[in-house]
Design a protein around this motif. Structure first.
Motif, PDB file in Angstrom:
ATOM      1  N   ALA A 115     102.145   0.717 -45.838  1.00 53.76           N
ATOM      2  CA  ALA A 115     103.563   0.495 -46.124  1.00 53.76           C
ATOM      3  C   ALA A 115     104.443   1.411 -45.281  1.00 53.76           C
ATOM      4  CB  ALA A 115     103.835   0.729 -47.608  1.00 53.76           C
ATOM      5  N   SER A 116     103.863   2.470 -44.762  1.00 54.29           N
ATOM      6  CA  SER A 116     104.570   3.440 -43.928  1.00 54.29           C
ATOM      7  C   SER A 116     104.331   3.144 -42.450  1.00 54.29           C
ATOM      8  CB  SER A 116     104.062   4.844 -44.263  1.00 54.29           C
ATOM      9  OG  SER A 116     104.114   5.699 -43.147  1.00 54.29           O
ATOM     10  N   GLU A 117     105.393   3.080 -41.664  1.00 51.76           N
ATOM     11  CA  GLU A 117     105.266   2.848 -40.217  1.00 51.76           C
ATOM     12  C   GLU A 117     104.425   3.939 -39.560  1.00 51.76           C
ATOM     13  OE1 GLU A 117     106.045   0.455 -38.256  1.00 51.76           O
ATOM     14  OE2 GLU A 117     107.474  -0.761 -39.368  1.00 51.76           O
ATOM     15  N   SER A 118     104.690   5.182 -39.928  1.00 49.15           N
ATOM     16  CA  SER A 118     103.987   6.292 -39.288  1.00 49.15           C
ATOM     17  C   SER A 118     102.495   6.240 -39.567  1.00 49.15           C
ATOM     18  CB  SER A 118     104.545   7.634 -39.790  1.00 49.15           C
ATOM     19  OG  SER A 118     105.917   7.739 -39.485  1.00 49.15           O
ATOM     20  N   HIS A 119     102.132   5.959 -40.803  1.00 45.55           N
ATOM     21  CA  HIS A 119     100.709   5.904 -41.150  1.00 45.55           C
ATOM     22  C   HIS A 119     100.040   4.700 -40.508  1.00 45.55           C
ATOM     23  CE1 HIS A 119      97.036   5.443 -43.581  1.00 45.55           C
ATOM     24  NE2 HIS A 119      97.104   6.761 -43.686  1.00 45.55           N
ATOM     25  N   ASN A 120     100.725   3.569 -40.467  1.00 47.91           N
ATOM     26  CA  ASN A 120     100.141   2.369 -39.848  1.00 47.91           C
ATOM     27  C   ASN A 120      99.851   2.614 -38.367  1.00 47.91           C
ATOM     28  OD1 ASN A 120      99.505  -0.392 -40.909  1.00 47.91           O
ATOM     29  ND2 ASN A 120     100.634  -1.017 -39.079  1.00 47.91           N
ATOM     30  N   LYS A 121     100.781   3.271 -37.693  1.00 47.85           N
ATOM     31  CA  LYS A 121     100.572   3.566 -36.269  1.00 47.85           C
ATOM     32  C   LYS A 121      99.442   4.566 -36.078  1.00 47.85           C
ATOM     33  CE  LYS A 121     105.340   2.534 -34.837  1.00 47.85           C
ATOM     34  NZ  LYS A 121     106.638   3.112 -34.405  1.00 47.85           N
ATOM     35  N   ALA A 122      99.367   5.579 -36.950  1.00 50.20           N
ATOM     36  CA  ALA A 122      98.306   6.573 -36.834  1.00 50.20           C
ATOM     37  C   ALA A 122      96.948   5.969 -37.156  1.00 50.20           C
ATOM     38  CB  ALA A 122      98.591   7.756 -37.757  1.00 50.20           C
ATOM     39  N   ASN A 123      96.939   5.001 -38.055  1.00 53.54           N
ATOM     40  CA  ASN A 123      95.692   4.434 -38.545  1.00 53.54           C
ATOM     41  C   ASN A 123      95.147   3.334 -37.640  1.00 53.54           C
ATOM     42  OD1 ASN A 123      93.601   4.262 -40.453  1.00 53.54           O
ATOM     43  ND2 ASN A 123      94.632   2.633 -41.571  1.00 53.54           N
ATOM     44  N   ILE A 124      96.027   2.404 -37.223  1.00 52.40           N
ATOM     45  CA  ILE A 124      95.553   1.266 -36.416  1.00 52.40           C
ATOM     46  C   ILE A 124      96.387   1.031 -35.157  1.00 52.40           C
ATOM     47  CG2 ILE A 124      94.428   0.093 -38.338  1.00 52.40           C
ATOM     48  CD1 ILE A 124      96.863  -1.696 -38.593  1.00 52.40           C
ATOM     49  N   ASN A 125      97.293   1.973 -34.848  1.00 52.49           N
ATOM     50  CA  ASN A 125      98.062   1.920 -33.603  1.00 52.49           C
ATOM     51  C   ASN A 125      98.899   0.647 -33.476  1.00 52.49           C
ATOM     52  OD1 ASN A 125      98.921   3.120 -31.190  1.00 52.49           O
ATOM     53  ND2 ASN A 125      97.417   1.991 -29.984  1.00 52.49           N
ATOM     54  N   ARG A 126      99.484   0.226 -34.570  1.00 52.63           N
ATOM     55  CA  ARG A 126     100.356  -0.945 -34.545  1.00 52.63           C
ATOM     56  C   ARG A 126     101.525  -0.702 -35.490  1.00 52.63           C
ATOM     57  NH1 ARG A 126      97.079  -6.389 -35.497  1.00 52.63           N
ATOM     58  NH2 ARG A 126      98.563  -7.238 -34.023  1.00 52.63           N
ATOM     59  N   THR A 127     102.626  -1.419 -35.267  1.00 54.55           N
ATOM     60  CA  THR A 127     103.720  -1.361 -36.226  1.00 54.55           C
ATOM     61  C   THR A 127     103.358  -2.215 -37.445  1.00 54.55           C
ATOM     62  OG1 THR A 127     104.889  -3.304 -35.370  1.00 54.55           O
ATOM     63  CG2 THR A 127     105.361  -1.165 -34.307  1.00 54.55           C
ATOM     64  N   VAL A 128     104.074  -1.988 -38.515  1.00 55.82           N
ATOM     65  CA  VAL A 128     103.854  -2.786 -39.718  1.00 55.82           C
ATOM     66  C   VAL A 128     104.130  -4.253 -39.435  1.00 55.82           C
ATOM     67  CG1 VAL A 128     104.701  -3.245 -42.056  1.00 55.82           C
ATOM     68  CG2 VAL A 128     104.287  -0.877 -41.305  1.00 55.82           C
ATOM     69  N   THR A 155      99.185   3.672 -48.477  1.00 55.91           N
ATOM     70  CA  THR A 155     100.362   4.532 -48.693  1.00 55.91           C
ATOM     71  C   THR A 155     101.383   3.889 -49.624  1.00 55.91           C
ATOM     72  OG1 THR A 155     101.552   3.803 -46.674  1.00 55.91           O
ATOM     73  CG2 THR A 155     100.078   5.705 -46.462  1.00 55.91           C
ATOM     74  N   SER A 156     100.899   3.156 -50.617  1.00 54.87           N
ATOM     75  CA  SER A 156     101.807   2.489 -51.554  1.00 54.87           C
ATOM     76  C   SER A 156     102.562   3.481 -52.436  1.00 54.87           C
ATOM     77  CB  SER A 156     101.020   1.534 -52.452  1.00 54.87           C
ATOM     78  OG  SER A 156     100.595   0.395 -51.753  1.00 54.87           O
ATOM     79  N   PHE A 157     102.023   4.694 -52.583  1.00 55.18           N
ATOM     80  CA  PHE A 157     102.627   5.649 -53.498  1.00 55.18           C
ATOM     81  C   PHE A 157     103.141   6.899 -52.789  1.00 55.18           C
ATOM     82  CE2 PHE A 157      99.491   3.102 -55.697  1.00 55.18           C
ATOM     83  CZ  PHE A 157     100.223   2.623 -56.773  1.00 55.18           C
ATOM     84  N   GLY A 158     103.223   6.822 -51.465  1.00 54.81           N
ATOM     85  CA  GLY A 158     103.730   7.955 -50.711  1.00 54.81           C
ATOM     86  C   GLY A 158     102.985   8.115 -49.403  1.00 54.81           C
ATOM     87  N   CYS A 159     103.690   8.651 -48.395  1.00 54.08           N
ATOM     88  CA  CYS A 159     103.119   8.817 -47.067  1.00 54.08           C
ATOM     89  C   CYS A 159     103.125  10.291 -46.678  1.00 54.08           C
ATOM     90  CB  CYS A 159     103.924   8.003 -46.052  1.00 54.08           C
ATOM     91  SG  CYS A 159     103.482   8.329 -44.331  1.00 54.08           S
ATOM     92  N   PRO A 160     102.032  10.804 -46.132  1.00 59.30           N
ATOM     93  CA  PRO A 160     101.995  12.213 -45.743  1.00 59.30           C
ATOM     94  C   PRO A 160     102.942  12.538 -44.603  1.00 59.30           C
ATOM     95  CG  PRO A 160     100.051  11.083 -44.938  1.00 59.30           C
ATOM     96  CD  PRO A 160     100.755  10.125 -45.845  1.00 59.30           C
ATOM     97  N   TYR A 161     103.384  11.520 -43.851  1.00 57.86           N
ATOM     98  CA  TYR A 161     104.303  11.728 -42.724  1.00 57.86           C
ATOM     99  C   TYR A 161     105.762  11.476 -43.109  1.00 57.86           C
ATOM    100  CZ  TYR A 161      99.829  11.062 -40.336  1.00 57.86           C
ATOM    101  OH  TYR A 161      98.516  11.138 -39.946  1.00 57.86           O
ATOM    102  N   GLU A 162     105.976  10.482 -43.970  1.00 58.54           N
ATOM    103  CA  GLU A 162     107.343  10.058 -44.281  1.00 58.54           C
ATOM    104  C   GLU A 162     107.792  10.412 -45.693  1.00 58.54           C
ATOM    105  OE1 GLU A 162     107.853   5.904 -43.404  1.00 58.54           O
ATOM    106  OE2 GLU A 162     106.878   6.069 -41.444  1.00 58.54           O
ATOM    107  N   GLY A 163     106.857  10.859 -46.530  1.00 58.95           N
ATOM    108  CA  GLY A 163     107.219  11.180 -47.898  1.00 58.95           C
ATOM    109  C   GLY A 163     107.288   9.929 -48.768  1.00 58.95           C
ATOM    110  N   HIS A 164     108.363   9.813 -49.531  1.00 61.13           N
ATOM    111  CA  HIS A 164     108.518   8.704 -50.473  1.00 61.13           C
ATOM    112  C   HIS A 164     108.521   7.363 -49.740  1.00 61.13           C
ATOM    113  CE1 HIS A 164     109.851   6.351 -53.876  1.00 61.13           C
ATOM    114  NE2 HIS A 164     110.893   5.935 -53.191  1.00 61.13           N
ATOM    115  N   VAL A 165     107.780   6.414 -50.295  1.00 59.41           N
ATOM    116  CA  VAL A 165     107.768   5.049 -49.785  1.00 59.41           C
ATOM    117  C   VAL A 165     108.423   4.168 -50.843  1.00 59.41           C
ATOM    118  CG1 VAL A 165     106.331   3.098 -49.082  1.00 59.41           C
ATOM    119  CG2 VAL A 165     105.695   5.423 -48.416  1.00 59.41           C
TER     120      VAL A 165
END
Length: 315
Positions: A115-128, A155-165
């Motif tokens: 759900a987080s753009e930052s985590h999606n890019k870090a995880n699979i190198n793509r935008t949401v 990251t449905s309950f929060g993102c380590p990079y962006e905080g609240h989702v």
């Protein structure tokens, strides 16, 4: 089989479904290569515990997660009862191509996004949005093959990079998955940022917005709140949970994201509450102890150490 609790509240019997994700989500984080034969043996052992859903493999690129590069060999080698659903994780179109080449070896597949753009890019190198556009095509192909199709939103309950989702962002994505054909939607607390109060509100709203869709809770125990969050989801009406034997797993990104809640701890709690799982807790604890032997280190599950509650021997 361990007898369920004598401590349950009368009239509150409920039934839940557990998906065991240790063979995929758990193994992928192990630094030392696990022998294919050991994976097969442990999965077969899990298949004898009463579990009806096991996530067996992933079709990620071998260079991205080498630990799962033997997924096809594992799928070919396991021998599970017909009652056990063999599930695989699909990261993208190429992964789906590879999975469909051995369609007969699995029963269901899962697509995923963060759900987080930052985590999606870090995880699979793509935008949401790139991921979700791919989902539309993949969902159609999966439906055409008659394969059971579920999805997980990390990251449905929060993102380590962006905080609240925002909850609406997560549920908007969930609705897109449902429109693409997903009949089950999992919500991942990927780095253990959830709390019980928010979890209850979340699953209450998810049930309102996604009628007819099976909702699954996936919690990590990074900050020790995993079981409390599972209880909150249960009280909000959730009846499907993902967990990992031995408390194996965690998110590959970022550092410090420890494992999923232990299947045996979750099931022990449910049994003590009078919630039926259909799982032999003793057998599952034994499987977790065998995983500990294979890995050559102590795992963090409480039930591995304490075992199930034995009311007849309590003084």
């Amino acid at each position: 089989m361990t007898e369920t609790t004598t401590n349950a509240t009368p009239g509150e019997d409920r039934t839940v479904v557990i998906r065991e994700v240790g063979p995929r989500d758990g193994f992928q984080n192990e630094p030392e290569t696990i022998a294919t034969a050991d994976k097969i043996r442990l999965i077969n052992e899990l298949g004898q515990t009463g579990l009806t859903r096991i996530e067996v493999a992933s079709f990620v690129r071998p260079d991205v997660i080498p630990q799962l590069s033997d997924g096809v060999e594992v799928l070919k080698g396991i021998d599970l009862p017909e009652s056990v659903e063999r599930m695989v994780l699909i990261p993208n179109t190429k992964g789906l191509d590879n999975a469909l080449a051995i369609r007969e070896l699995f029963d269901a597949c899962t697509l995923f996004v963060s759900a987080s753009e930052s985590h999606n890019k870090a995880n699979i190198n793509r935008t949401v949005r790139e991921t979700m556009e791919d989902v539309k095509t993949m969902g159609g192909r999966i439906a055409a093959e008659g394969i059971q199709y579920g999805a997980v939103i990390a990251t449905s309950f929060g993102c380590p990079y962006e905080g609240h989702v925002p909850m609406d962002r997560v549920l908007d994505l969930a609705e897109e998955f449902a429109e693409s054909g997903a009949t089950e939607l999992g919500f991942g607390d990927t780095t253990g940022m959830a709390n019980p109060a928010y979890v209850h509100r979340f699953f209450t709203e998810a049930a309102r917005r996604l009628p007819g869709v099976e909702l699954t809770a996936h919690f990590h125990n990074t900050r020790g709140q995993g079981l409390a969050n599972a209880y909150a989801a249960l009280e909000a009406g959730c009846r499907s949970f993902e967990s990992s034997f031995g408390e194996l797993g965690g998110c590959p990104v970022p550092k410090g994201s420890t494992g999923n809640i232990a299947s045996e701890d979750l099931i022990s709690m449910f049994h003590e509450m009078g919630v039926e799982t259909g799982i032999d807790l003793d057998a599952l604890i034994t499987a977790a102890r065998h995983a500990q032997e294979v890995l050559g280190r102590k795992l963090t599950s409480h039930s591995i150490v304490a075992g199930p509650v034995l009311w007849e021997s309590a003084a």
